[in-house]
Structure formats: structure tokens, C-alpha cells
Enzyme design. Sequence first.
Site, mmCIF file in Angstrom:
data_model
loop_
_atom_site.group_PDB
_atom_site.id
_atom_site.type_symbol
_atom_site.label_atom_id
_atom_site.label_comp_id
_atom_site.label_asym_id
_atom_site.label_seq_id
_atom_site.Cartn_x
_atom_site.Cartn_y
_atom_site.Cartn_z
ATOM 1 N N LYS A 15 5.389 -2.202 2.507
ATOM 2 C CA LYS A 15 5.865 -3.020 3.645
ATOM 3 C C LYS A 15 5.119 -4.363 3.694
ATOM 4 O O LYS A 15 5.733 -5.419 3.795
ATOM 5 C CB LYS A 15 5.673 -2.263 4.978
ATOM 6 C CG LYS A 15 6.362 -0.898 5.016
ATOM 7 C CD LYS A 15 6.184 -0.199 6.333
ATOM 8 C CE LYS A 15 4.758 0.218 6.660
ATOM 9 N NZ LYS A 15 4.174 1.229 5.750
ATOM 10 N N ARG A 88 6.957 3.377 15.419
ATOM 11 C CA ARG A 88 6.518 4.440 14.530
ATOM 12 C C ARG A 88 6.725 5.810 15.161
ATOM 13 O O ARG A 88 6.392 6.818 14.556
ATOM 14 C CB ARG A 88 5.023 4.265 14.289
ATOM 15 C CG ARG A 88 4.641 4.090 12.855
ATOM 16 C CD ARG A 88 3.191 3.713 12.883
ATOM 17 N NE ARG A 88 2.552 3.849 11.642
ATOM 18 C CZ ARG A 88 2.160 2.799 10.910
ATOM 19 N NH1 ARG A 88 2.416 1.578 11.294
ATOM 20 N NH2 ARG A 88 1.509 3.002 9.806
ATOM 21 N N ARG A 123 -5.724 -0.156 -3.507
ATOM 22 C CA ARG A 123 -5.313 -1.404 -2.850
ATOM 23 C C ARG A 123 -6.508 -2.261 -2.411
ATOM 24 O O ARG A 123 -7.479 -1.755 -1.868
ATOM 25 C CB ARG A 123 -4.480 -1.075 -1.603
ATOM 26 C CG ARG A 123 -4.279 -2.315 -0.722
ATOM 27 C CD ARG A 123 -3.338 -2.107 0.395
ATOM 28 N NE ARG A 123 -3.692 -0.978 1.239
ATOM 29 C CZ ARG A 123 -2.877 -0.474 2.147
ATOM 30 N NH1 ARG A 123 -1.685 -0.981 2.312
ATOM 31 N NH2 ARG A 123 -3.254 0.552 2.874
ATOM 32 N N ARG A 167 -2.433 10.244 7.089
ATOM 33 C CA ARG A 167 -1.462 9.203 7.448
ATOM 34 C C ARG A 167 -0.070 9.594 6.982
ATOM 35 O O ARG A 167 0.918 9.373 7.682
ATOM 36 C CB ARG A 167 -1.884 7.856 6.834
ATOM 37 C CG ARG A 167 -3.084 7.250 7.548
ATOM 38 C CD ARG A 167 -3.780 6.193 6.736
ATOM 39 N NE ARG A 167 -2.932 5.092 6.335
ATOM 40 C CZ ARG A 167 -3.271 4.191 5.414
ATOM 41 N NH1 ARG A 167 -4.440 4.260 4.820
ATOM 42 N NH2 ARG A 167 -2.446 3.220 5.126
#
Length: 210
Positions: A15, A88, A123, A167
Site C-alpha cells: 500500500k 480497517r 523493509r 498483524r
Amino acid sequence: MKKRVILMGPPGGGKGTQAVTLKEAMKVPHISTGDMLRAARKAGTELGKKADAYISAGQLVPDELVNGIVAERLAQENDGFLLDGYPRTVAQADALEAAGQAIDAVVLIDVPDELIVSRIVGRVSCPGCGCVYHKETMPPKTDGICDKCGGTLVQRNDDREDVVRERLAAYHKQTQPLVDYYGKRGLLVTVNGNASVDEVFDQIRKVLEF
Ligand code: AP5
């Protein structure tokens, strides 16, 4: 009138990566609740202190805290936006609808679970301009330095494997019901996130018709 778009997808689904180029192509602000909560945490505000425990544990921050900051932020926008990471939960989607925020499209970037952990633990990102890299698959030209703005790249403290699994569980339990929610409203479009960054962008550009 510019488009009002929601970017949805699992943690590490791409995203943020897509938002960097999409916001420029669509000429709209990128509004990321993850970025807003991390900024609040860094600034040491009451909200940031409350959010910290949830973020670090890989759980969602309670709806009432997030709905408040998003409503405040969206009140400043009257010509399009790219919402990343919000809503969410069904309660957040209801709050957005109740606030009268008409949405043009919800883009789901679909990525299988098995790709998520390796994407996230590798990341690094730039707190300055938001550019996202991967140490192995998409490294910056100079180690630790953002190609675009020269900022120092950082790793998030919720990007540990155990937290990523939490998550992902929260995504399946609390966020995936939104696929039905927006599907029933005729707003959902799904793109295949298991493709190169450019290919994913191209799919999004086509479904959003710009
Ligand atoms: P948030 O910051 O929103 O994180 P997230 O949704 O978990 O998503 P990520 O930022 O981890 O991933 P991404 O999809 O942006 O992927 P990226 O482009 O970086 O939220 C963090 C926390 O804040 C939540 O856990 C929660 O606690 C709280 N929070 C936020 N919003 C909330 C809300 N509304 N309600 C309650 N709580 C909230 O890419 C990932 C990696 O993959 C990178 O290394 C990248 O280089 C690589 N990559 C990207 N695209 C590709 C591709 N096509 N191919 C190969 N690799 C790729």
C-alpha cells in the site's frame, strides 16, 4: 472533482509503496493512519502514547482513537484523497460513511500470506518522503540512504516476525470483513499484488481509469 480512494490490503501488501506514485499521479494527498499514529508516537502526544502499546504488539489501535484523527484530517480535504490503512474495521467504515465521506473506489491489493513476512522483515523506509525499499529485493542505491530525498532509512519496530504474524491475524479477523462491506456497495476492485511494483501500479491505474 478528484477521486476519493481507499487502499486496502494486508500488512506488507504494498500500500505504502504504491501510494508514493499514486498520490502524484492522482494529485491527491496520501493519508496514512499508520504514518499519523507513528508521528503522534514520535511527538509523544497522549494519542501517540496510547497507540504505542497496540502498534508494538501488532494489534489495531481502538476505533475511537483512530476515527477521531481521521475525521479531523478529512475535514481539511475537499478535493480527493488516497486513504491508506483506514478503514480497517467495520466500525471505522461505518464512521467514515456516517461522516458523509463519499468514496469512489476501494482498491484491494491482494497478496498471499506466505509472501508477507519476508517482505516486511526486509523493509526499510524513509520517514522524510515515505519511499519504501527492501534490503534484498528493492535496495536503495546507497545502503541506508533514500534515493529520492537523501534521508536516512529506518526499520519499523513492529516489523519483527512475531509482530508481523499478529498483524496478519488482525488483518484477517478485523479488516477482511470490509471486502464484503465494500463489495456489497459496488466499490471494491481487486488487483494482484503478487507482481512487480510497476505491474501493480499499472493494474491500479487501469481500474481507477486515469
Ligand atoms: P500501517 O502503517 O498501516 O501498516 P500495515 O497496514 O501493516 O501496512 P504496512 O505499512 O506494513 O505495509 P504496506 O502495505 O504499506 O507495504 P509496503 O508498501 O511498505 O499500520 C501499522 C500499525 O498502526 C497497525 O498494525 C496498527 O497497530 C496501527 N494502525 C494503523 N491504521 C490503523 C487503523 N485504521 N485502525 C487501527 N489501528 C491502525 O511494502 C512492504 C515491503 O514489500 C517493502 O519492503 C516493499 O519494498 C516490498 N514490496 C512492495 N510492493 C512489492 C511488490 N510488488 N513486489 C515485491 N515487493 C514489494
